[in-house]
Design a protein around this motif. Sequence first.
Motif, PDB file in Angstrom:
ATOM      1  N   LEU A  33      -8.901 -17.523 -11.071  1.00 18.28           N
ATOM      2  CA  LEU A  33      -9.271 -16.879  -9.816  1.00 18.28           C
ATOM      3  C   LEU A  33      -8.377 -17.499  -8.749  1.00 18.28           C
ATOM      4  CD1 LEU A  33     -13.160 -17.162 -10.119  1.00 18.28           C
ATOM      5  CD2 LEU A  33     -11.665 -15.352 -10.985  1.00 18.28           C
ATOM      6  N   GLN A  34      -8.167 -16.791  -7.647  1.00 23.63           N
ATOM      7  CA  GLN A  34      -7.213 -17.286  -6.659  1.00 23.63           C
ATOM      8  C   GLN A  34      -7.631 -16.864  -5.256  1.00 23.63           C
ATOM      9  OE1 GLN A  34      -3.374 -15.207  -6.562  1.00 23.63           O
ATOM     10  NE2 GLN A  34      -2.356 -17.185  -6.611  1.00 23.63           N
ATOM     11  N   LEU A  35      -7.343 -17.731  -4.284  1.00 27.05           N
ATOM     12  CA  LEU A  35      -7.500 -17.408  -2.868  1.00 27.05           C
ATOM     13  C   LEU A  35      -6.130 -17.543  -2.219  1.00 27.05           C
ATOM     14  CD1 LEU A  35      -9.267 -16.730  -0.405  1.00 27.05           C
ATOM     15  CD2 LEU A  35      -9.627 -19.199  -0.103  1.00 27.05           C
ATOM     16  N   VAL A  36      -5.724 -16.496  -1.506  1.00 29.85           N
ATOM     17  CA  VAL A  36      -4.414 -16.441  -0.862  1.00 29.85           C
ATOM     18  C   VAL A  36      -4.607 -16.221   0.632  1.00 29.85           C
ATOM     19  CG1 VAL A  36      -2.300 -15.054  -0.669  1.00 29.85           C
ATOM     20  CG2 VAL A  36      -3.260 -15.556  -2.921  1.00 29.85           C
ATOM     21  N   LYS A  37      -3.867 -16.956   1.438  1.00 26.40           N
ATOM     22  CA  LYS A  37      -3.811 -16.723   2.884  1.00 26.40           C
ATOM     23  C   LYS A  37      -2.685 -15.735   3.125  1.00 26.40           C
ATOM     24  CE  LYS A  37      -4.490 -17.464   7.321  1.00 26.40           C
ATOM     25  NZ  LYS A  37      -5.406 -16.546   7.963  1.00 26.40           N
ATOM     26  N   ALA A  38      -3.012 -14.580   3.683  1.00 21.45           N
ATOM     27  CA  ALA A  38      -2.030 -13.523   3.888  1.00 21.45           C
ATOM     28  C   ALA A  38      -1.106 -13.850   5.053  1.00 21.45           C
ATOM     29  CB  ALA A  38      -2.739 -12.197   4.138  1.00 21.45           C
ATOM     30  N   ASN A  39       0.170 -13.550   4.875  1.00 26.54           N
ATOM     31  CA  ASN A  39       1.125 -13.573   5.984  1.00 26.54           C
ATOM     32  C   ASN A  39       0.961 -12.259   6.734  1.00 26.54           C
ATOM     33  OD1 ASN A  39       2.308 -16.075   5.245  1.00 26.54           O
ATOM     34  ND2 ASN A  39       3.490 -15.037   3.663  1.00 26.54           N
ATOM     35  N   PRO A  40       1.427 -12.186   7.989  1.00 28.27           N
ATOM     36  CA  PRO A  40       1.303 -10.918   8.725  1.00 28.27           C
ATOM     37  C   PRO A  40       1.942  -9.768   7.944  1.00 28.27           C
ATOM     38  CG  PRO A  40       1.940 -12.680  10.203  1.00 28.27           C
ATOM     39  CD  PRO A  40       2.017 -13.245   8.807  1.00 28.27           C
ATOM     40  N   ALA A  41       1.235  -8.647   7.903  1.00 27.13           N
ATOM     41  CA  ALA A  41       1.721  -7.470   7.174  1.00 27.13           C
ATOM     42  C   ALA A  41       2.889  -6.831   7.905  1.00 27.13           C
ATOM     43  CB  ALA A  41       0.588  -6.469   7.008  1.00 27.13           C
ATOM     44  N   LYS A  42       3.696  -6.126   7.133  1.00 26.99           N
ATOM     45  CA  LYS A  42       4.830  -5.384   7.674  1.00 26.99           C
ATOM     46  C   LYS A  42       4.558  -3.899   7.503  1.00 26.99           C
ATOM     47  CE  LYS A  42       8.028  -9.018   6.373  1.00 26.99           C
ATOM     48  NZ  LYS A  42       9.156  -9.411   5.546  1.00 26.99           N
ATOM     49  N   ALA A  55       0.849  -1.187   0.000  1.00 29.61           N
ATOM     50  CA  ALA A  55       0.000   0.000   0.000  1.00 29.61           C
ATOM     51  C   ALA A  55       0.886   1.238   0.000  1.00 29.61           C
ATOM     52  CB  ALA A  55      -0.912   0.004   1.227  1.00 29.61           C
ATOM     53  N   GLN A  56       0.349   2.356  -0.435  1.00 30.01           N
ATOM     54  CA  GLN A  56       1.124   3.587  -0.471  1.00 30.01           C
ATOM     55  C   GLN A  56       1.491   4.105   0.913  1.00 30.01           C
ATOM     56  OE1 GLN A  56      -0.987   6.233  -3.183  1.00 30.01           O
ATOM     57  NE2 GLN A  56       0.450   5.661  -4.799  1.00 30.01           N
ATOM     58  N   ASP A  57       0.836   3.611   1.958  1.00 28.91           N
ATOM     59  CA  ASP A  57       1.178   4.059   3.308  1.00 28.91           C
ATOM     60  C   ASP A  57       2.410   3.338   3.866  1.00 28.91           C
ATOM     61  OD1 ASP A  57       0.323   1.521   4.048  1.00 28.91           O
ATOM     62  OD2 ASP A  57      -1.510   2.209   5.018  1.00 28.91           O
ATOM     63  N   GLY A  58       3.018   2.452   3.075  1.00 30.94           N
ATOM     64  CA  GLY A  58       4.228   1.749   3.494  1.00 30.94           C
ATOM     65  C   GLY A  58       3.984   0.356   4.039  1.00 30.94           C
ATOM     66  N   SER A  59       2.745  -0.030   4.271  1.00 32.75           N
ATOM     67  CA  SER A  59       2.477  -1.392   4.736  1.00 32.75           C
ATOM     68  C   SER A  59       2.509  -2.342   3.546  1.00 32.75           C
ATOM     69  CB  SER A  59       1.127  -1.476   5.465  1.00 32.75           C
ATOM     70  OG  SER A  59       0.059  -1.103   4.622  1.00 32.75           O
ATOM     71  N   SER A  60       2.908  -3.587   3.804  1.00 32.05           N
ATOM     72  CA  SER A  60       2.974  -4.587   2.730  1.00 32.05           C
ATOM     73  C   SER A  60       2.782  -5.966   3.319  1.00 32.05           C
ATOM     74  CB  SER A  60       4.321  -4.509   2.000  1.00 32.05           C
ATOM     75  OG  SER A  60       5.377  -4.851   2.875  1.00 32.05           O
ATOM     76  N   LEU A  61       2.439  -6.899   2.448  1.00 29.92           N
ATOM     77  CA  LEU A  61       2.295  -8.282   2.890  1.00 29.92           C
ATOM     78  C   LEU A  61       2.549  -9.232   1.735  1.00 29.92           C
ATOM     79  CD1 LEU A  61      -0.674  -9.339   1.753  1.00 29.92           C
ATOM     80  CD2 LEU A  61      -1.501  -8.101   3.720  1.00 29.92           C
ATOM     81  N   THR A  62       2.857 -10.459   2.104  1.00 28.15           N
ATOM     82  CA  THR A  62       2.985 -11.553   1.157  1.00 28.15           C
ATOM     83  C   THR A  62       1.926 -12.577   1.541  1.00 28.15           C
ATOM     84  OG1 THR A  62       4.594 -12.719   2.527  1.00 28.15           O
ATOM     85  CG2 THR A  62       5.473 -11.189   0.862  1.00 28.15           C
ATOM     86  N   GLY A  63       1.836 -13.657   0.771  1.00 32.12           N
ATOM     87  CA  GLY A  63       0.846 -14.666   1.093  1.00 32.12           C
ATOM     88  C   GLY A  63       1.143 -15.979   0.423  1.00 32.12           C
ATOM     89  N   ALA A  64       0.380 -16.996   0.819  1.00 31.43           N
ATOM     90  CA  ALA A  64       0.520 -18.336   0.252  1.00 31.43           C
ATOM     91  C   ALA A  64      -0.786 -18.727  -0.426  1.00 31.43           C
ATOM     92  CB  ALA A  64       0.843 -19.337   1.357  1.00 31.43           C
ATOM     93  N   GLN A  65      -0.673 -19.183  -1.660  1.00 36.44           N
ATOM     94  CA  GLN A  65      -1.855 -19.594  -2.418  1.00 36.44           C
ATOM     95  C   GLN A  65      -2.511 -20.795  -1.759  1.00 36.44           C
ATOM     96  OE1 GLN A  65      -1.999 -19.808  -6.885  1.00 36.44           O
ATOM     97  NE2 GLN A  65      -1.951 -21.993  -6.449  1.00 36.44           N
ATOM     98  N   LEU A  66      -3.834 -20.690  -1.567  1.00 32.22           N
ATOM     99  CA  LEU A  66      -4.616 -21.798  -1.021  1.00 32.22           C
ATOM    100  C   LEU A  66      -5.357 -22.553  -2.106  1.00 32.22           C
ATOM    101  CD1 LEU A  66      -6.207 -20.140   2.150  1.00 32.22           C
ATOM    102  CD2 LEU A  66      -4.213 -21.656   2.042  1.00 32.22           C
ATOM    103  N   ALA A  67      -5.884 -21.811  -3.099  1.00 31.86           N
ATOM    104  CA  ALA A  67      -6.700 -22.455  -4.130  1.00 31.86           C
ATOM    105  C   ALA A  67      -6.806 -21.566  -5.354  1.00 31.86           C
ATOM    106  CB  ALA A  67      -8.099 -22.740  -3.583  1.00 31.86           C
ATOM    107  N   VAL A  68      -7.110 -22.200  -6.486  1.00 23.59           N
ATOM    108  CA  VAL A  68      -7.410 -21.494  -7.731  1.00 23.59           C
ATOM    109  C   VAL A  68      -8.657 -22.115  -8.348  1.00 23.59           C
ATOM    110  CG1 VAL A  68      -5.025 -20.783  -8.216  1.00 23.59           C
ATOM    111  CG2 VAL A  68      -5.879 -22.963  -9.111  1.00 23.59           C
ATOM    112  N   ALA A  69      -9.272 -21.361  -9.252  1.00 21.68           N
ATOM    113  CA  ALA A  69     -10.436 -21.840 -10.000  1.00 21.68           C
ATOM    114  C   ALA A  69     -10.388 -21.210 -11.382  1.00 21.68           C
ATOM    115  CB  ALA A  69     -11.728 -21.469  -9.277  1.00 21.68           C
TER     116      ALA A  69
END
Length: 192
Positions: free
Chosen positions: A131-140, A108-122
């Motif tokens: 289409l994709q569903l991602v489980k987010a890792n804790p944001a920084k 985000a432009q406010d400096g926060s960011s996150l990564t994630g792990a793919q759980l599923a696609v369709a």
Amino acid sequence: MSTLRLAPLSLTLVTAGLAACGSMSGTGSMPMAAPFSQEILPDAVKVPTGHRVAWETVGVGEITYECRAKAGAADAFEWVFVGPKADLRSRQGRVVGSYFGPPATWAAQDGSSLTGAQLAVAPAGSGNIPLQLVKANPAKSLDGKGDLLGVSYIQRVATRGGVAPATACNGMAQGSRQVVQYQADYIFWKPV
């Protein structure tokens, strides 16, 4: 270079439940979002109950692919996903962040960011990345604040384009890269 022309989001998408919910305020807080309906989505990419939409963005950018030898297949080649690069825009078209990788990172432009792990696609239809569903890792965040803090899931929906190039991938093309255009809505969810 393979290119795909993308039209702006259509009214059809808006009426299908992807209506605007606002944009980032730039103050570290997210505005309350209008309810996002998951009814039209396949079950595999639905966010579990107990979460609410926190932010809706439209990713507009490109995906890079590289022609590589297939593992374990003599004289066979394939286009391999290298990574994305996209602006994240509000529903009004204002740039509010970015998406890039690897690893897949939303910032985000406010400096926060996150990564994630793919759980599923369709599947999302011919010529469109899934289409994709991602489980987010804790944001920084540098200051402990930010719009992406607390995000638990990210959905990629309303995808357009982005699939591997249709051009030949063979021994002569090995190591070459192609960039394709894509667009997708990224829906960010937080626990209720």
